[in-house]
Design a protein around this motif. Structure first.
Motif: not given
Length: 136
Positions: A77-91
């Motif tokens: 969950v933390s890894a997904f949340h971090y990617m949502e913050q830092k990786v433009p495609g996940f936003a």
């Protein structure tokens, strides 16, 4: 090495307590409103503070089978949340439909340390401690 093996549950408990107190500090003292993914991470971390504390007190290493699923799921969950913050495609993935957006960053220390990164670090430390230092 033997010292770490004897006290691994105390170290894992200490990590969980620091993570729990850190999240409470951010929300209750700093006034940061948690998003939905932050709540899921709290749901997975807070019980670890209690479970690992009791296990450390009784030196109960069999607790790993109950703690590891929580910590590994918390890492995901933390890894997904971090990617949502830092990786433009996940936003574009909108898990937080109401309230605070999950892509928002209250802190951004050194350009990469955010609250989900701190949670990921805590879950990872707990997982590694319990996997690497097994009581034989």
């Amino acid at each position: 090495m033997a010292f770490m093996q004897r006290n691994v549950l105390y170290f894992a408990w200490l990590v969980a307590v620091i993570a729990t107190l850190g999240s409470l500090y951010f929300s209750e003292i700093k006034g940061f409103i948690p998003c939905s993914l932050c709540w899921y991470q709290r749901i997975l971390m807070y019980p670890l503070s209690i479970i690992l504390g009791i296990a450390a007190f009784y030196d109960e290493h069999a607790i790993r089978k109950y703690v590891l699923p929580l910590s590994v799921l918390g890492m995901l969950v933390s890894a997904f949340h971090y990617m949502e913050q830092k990786v433009p495609g996940f936003a574009s993935i909108k898990l937080c439909s109401q309230g605070v957006p999950c892509s928002g960053m209250y802190i951004n220390w050194l350009g990469f340390i955010t609250i989900p990164f701190l949670a990921f670090t805590g879950f990872t430390l707990i997982t590694l401690l319990l996997l690497v230092f097994r009581k034989r």
